[in-house]
Scaffold this motif. Structure first.
Motif, PDB file in Angstrom:
ATOM      1  N   SER A  29       0.863  -0.953  -0.045  1.00  0.00           N
ATOM      2  CA  SER A  29      -0.068   0.090  -0.082  1.00  0.00           C
ATOM      3  C   SER A  29       0.860   1.117  -0.005  1.00  0.00           C
ATOM      4  CB  SER A  29      -1.153  -0.066   1.071  1.00  0.00           C
ATOM      5  OG  SER A  29      -0.221   0.373   2.431  1.00  0.00           O
ATOM      6  N   GLU A  30       2.165   1.013   0.425  1.00  0.00           N
ATOM      7  CA  GLU A  30       2.977   2.412   0.548  1.00  0.00           C
ATOM      8  C   GLU A  30       4.009   2.258  -0.626  1.00  0.00           C
ATOM      9  OE1 GLU A  30       4.771   2.461   4.237  1.00  0.00           O
ATOM     10  OE2 GLU A  30       3.344   1.507   5.411  1.00  0.00           O
ATOM     11  N   ASN A  31       4.237   1.075  -0.984  1.00  0.00           N
ATOM     12  CA  ASN A  31       5.292   1.128  -2.083  1.00  0.00           C
ATOM     13  C   ASN A  31       4.965   0.255  -3.418  1.00  0.00           C
ATOM     14  OD1 ASN A  31       7.719   2.113  -0.282  1.00  0.00           O
ATOM     15  ND2 ASN A  31       6.869   0.408   1.098  1.00  0.00           N
ATOM     16  N   ALA A  32       4.076  -0.250  -3.603  1.00  0.00           N
ATOM     17  CA  ALA A  32       3.675  -0.767  -5.114  1.00  0.00           C
ATOM     18  C   ALA A  32       3.700   0.436  -6.048  1.00  0.00           C
ATOM     19  CB  ALA A  32       2.428  -1.453  -4.786  1.00  0.00           C
ATOM     20  N   PRO A  33       4.257   0.025  -7.321  1.00  0.00           N
ATOM     21  CA  PRO A  33       4.209   1.004  -8.233  1.00  0.00           C
ATOM     22  C   PRO A  33       2.927   1.622  -8.540  1.00  0.00           C
ATOM     23  CG  PRO A  33       5.799  -0.664  -8.946  1.00  0.00           C
ATOM     24  CD  PRO A  33       4.937  -1.116  -7.630  1.00  0.00           C
ATOM     25  N   ASP A  34       1.726   0.724  -8.503  1.00  0.00           N
ATOM     26  CA  ASP A  34       0.331   1.076  -8.873  1.00  0.00           C
ATOM     27  C   ASP A  34      -0.478   1.107  -7.786  1.00  0.00           C
ATOM     28  OD1 ASP A  34       0.119  -1.654  -7.888  1.00  0.00           O
ATOM     29  OD2 ASP A  34      -1.241  -2.230  -9.330  1.00  0.00           O
ATOM     30  N   ARG A  35       0.162   1.820  -6.471  1.00  0.00           N
ATOM     31  CA  ARG A  35      -0.352   1.814  -5.339  1.00  0.00           C
ATOM     32  C   ARG A  35      -1.969   2.545  -5.238  1.00  0.00           C
ATOM     33  NH1 ARG A  35       4.407   3.715  -4.728  1.00  0.00           N
ATOM     34  NH2 ARG A  35       4.726   6.018  -4.509  1.00  0.00           N
ATOM     35  N   ASP A  36      -1.727   3.672  -6.162  1.00  0.00           N
ATOM     36  CA  ASP A  36      -2.715   4.719  -6.074  1.00  0.00           C
ATOM     37  C   ASP A  36      -3.974   4.284  -6.768  1.00  0.00           C
ATOM     38  OD1 ASP A  36      -1.424   6.524  -4.786  1.00  0.00           O
ATOM     39  OD2 ASP A  36      -0.551   7.370  -6.479  1.00  0.00           O
ATOM     40  N   GLY A  37      -3.593   3.124  -7.616  1.00  0.00           N
ATOM     41  CA  GLY A  37      -5.014   2.368  -8.326  1.00  0.00           C
ATOM     42  C   GLY A  37      -5.257   1.322  -7.829  1.00  0.00           C
ATOM     43  N   ALA A  38      -4.692   0.858  -6.731  1.00  0.00           N
ATOM     44  CA  ALA A  38      -4.979  -0.715  -6.332  1.00  0.00           C
ATOM     45  C   ALA A  38      -5.874  -0.432  -4.908  1.00  0.00           C
ATOM     46  CB  ALA A  38      -3.817  -1.325  -5.972  1.00  0.00           C
ATOM     47  N   ASP A  39      -6.644  -1.103  -4.653  1.00  0.00           N
ATOM     48  CA  ASP A  39      -7.607  -0.981  -3.391  1.00  0.00           C
ATOM     49  C   ASP A  39      -6.998  -1.997  -2.124  1.00  0.00           C
ATOM     50  OD1 ASP A  39      -9.347  -0.779  -1.521  1.00  0.00           O
ATOM     51  OD2 ASP A  39     -11.057  -1.116  -2.616  1.00  0.00           O
ATOM     52  N   VAL A  67      -5.185   4.176   5.406  1.00  0.00           N
ATOM     53  CA  VAL A  67      -4.985   2.507   5.547  1.00  0.00           C
ATOM     54  C   VAL A  67      -5.010   2.561   7.282  1.00  0.00           C
ATOM     55  CG1 VAL A  67      -3.290   0.495   5.868  1.00  0.00           C
ATOM     56  CG2 VAL A  67      -3.721   1.939   3.729  1.00  0.00           C
ATOM     57  N   ALA A  68      -4.322   3.435   7.958  1.00  0.00           N
ATOM     58  CA  ALA A  68      -4.171   3.472   9.368  1.00  0.00           C
ATOM     59  C   ALA A  68      -5.737   3.648  10.181  1.00  0.00           C
ATOM     60  CB  ALA A  68      -3.302   4.485   9.853  1.00  0.00           C
ATOM     61  N   ALA A  69      -6.390   4.477   9.494  1.00  0.00           N
ATOM     62  CA  ALA A  69      -7.595   4.861   9.924  1.00  0.00           C
ATOM     63  C   ALA A  69      -8.551   3.531   9.784  1.00  0.00           C
ATOM     64  CB  ALA A  69      -8.320   5.849   9.041  1.00  0.00           C
ATOM     65  N   PHE A  70      -8.492   2.853   8.448  1.00  0.00           N
ATOM     66  CA  PHE A  70      -8.970   1.556   8.243  1.00  0.00           C
ATOM     67  C   PHE A  70      -8.680   0.519   9.346  1.00  0.00           C
ATOM     68  CE2 PHE A  70      -9.248  -2.760   6.881  1.00  0.00           C
ATOM     69  CZ  PHE A  70     -10.235  -3.072   6.796  1.00  0.00           C
ATOM     70  N   LEU A  71      -7.604   0.302   9.822  1.00  0.00           N
ATOM     71  CA  LEU A  71      -6.870  -0.572  10.587  1.00  0.00           C
ATOM     72  C   LEU A  71      -7.554  -0.016  12.190  1.00  0.00           C
ATOM     73  CD1 LEU A  71      -3.591  -1.249   9.467  1.00  0.00           C
ATOM     74  CD2 LEU A  71      -5.253  -2.824   9.168  1.00  0.00           C
ATOM     75  N   GLN A  72      -7.483   1.000  12.508  1.00  0.00           N
ATOM     76  CA  GLN A  72      -8.020   1.660  13.709  1.00  0.00           C
ATOM     77  C   GLN A  72      -9.547   1.418  13.962  1.00  0.00           C
ATOM     78  OE1 GLN A  72      -5.961   2.748  16.334  1.00  0.00           O
ATOM     79  NE2 GLN A  72      -7.925   2.556  17.411  1.00  0.00           N
ATOM     80  N   ASP A  73     -10.304   1.609  12.740  1.00  0.00           N
ATOM     81  CA  ASP A  73     -11.578   1.185  12.989  1.00  0.00           C
ATOM     82  C   ASP A  73     -11.829  -0.199  13.116  1.00  0.00           C
ATOM     83  OD1 ASP A  73     -12.217   4.136  12.470  1.00  0.00           O
ATOM     84  OD2 ASP A  73     -12.605   3.727  10.372  1.00  0.00           O
ATOM     85  N   TRP A  74     -10.990  -0.870  12.492  1.00  0.00           N
ATOM     86  CA  TRP A  74     -11.166  -2.385  12.545  1.00  0.00           C
ATOM     87  C   TRP A  74     -11.111  -2.974  14.088  1.00  0.00           C
ATOM     88  CZ3 TRP A  74     -12.964  -5.967   8.982  1.00  0.00           C
ATOM     89  CH2 TRP A  74     -12.891  -7.405   9.285  1.00  0.00           C
ATOM     90  N   VAL A  75      -9.897  -2.467  14.593  1.00  0.00           N
ATOM     91  CA  VAL A  75      -9.590  -3.027  15.934  1.00  0.00           C
ATOM     92  C   VAL A  75     -10.434  -2.552  16.866  1.00  0.00           C
ATOM     93  CG1 VAL A  75      -8.199  -1.171  16.598  1.00  0.00           C
ATOM     94  CG2 VAL A  75      -7.604  -3.546  17.397  1.00  0.00           C
ATOM     95  N   GLU A  76     -11.228  -1.348  16.582  1.00  0.00           N
ATOM     96  CA  GLU A  76     -12.175  -0.922  17.369  1.00  0.00           C
ATOM     97  C   GLU A  76     -13.495  -1.755  17.306  1.00  0.00           C
ATOM     98  OE1 GLU A  76     -12.965   3.343  16.879  1.00  0.00           O
ATOM     99  OE2 GLU A  76     -10.563   3.588  17.482  1.00  0.00           O
TER     100      GLU A  76
END
Length: 83
Positions: A29-39, A67-76
């Motif tokens: 999510s941070e380093n893939a060349p197509d990260r902006d187009g990948a979900d 991504v951090a917000a998603f993970l935080q929501d998930w753990v809650e």
């Protein structure tokens, strides 16, 4: 990702670079060349639904705010999955 998880892989497997399914997805999510187009969030959601453990340190070290917000929501919502 759905096909991979449908094979019921070892969700705790560590690859030869030291990555797990979760950490490798976060890295992508941070380093893939197509990260902006990948979900990557959808991939993380699939992995978490499959039972991947979520280290709290992964939330703190996520390099993308969404991504951090998603993970935080998930753990809650799933506190038992956090390690």
């Amino acid at each position: 990702m759905s096909d991979l998880l449908g094979q019921r892989p070892d969700l705790s497997h560590v690859n030869r670079c030291g990555g797990t399914l979760l950490s490798t997805t976060l890295h992508g999510s941070e380093n893939a060349p197509d990260r902006d187009g990948a979900d990557h969030i959808a991939r993380l959601e699939l992995a978490l639904h499959a039972g991947v453990a979520l280290p709290r340190s992964a939330i703190r070290s996520a390099g993308r705010d969404d991504v951090a917000a998603f993970l935080q929501d998930w753990v809650e919502a799933h506190p038992g999955q956090a390690v």
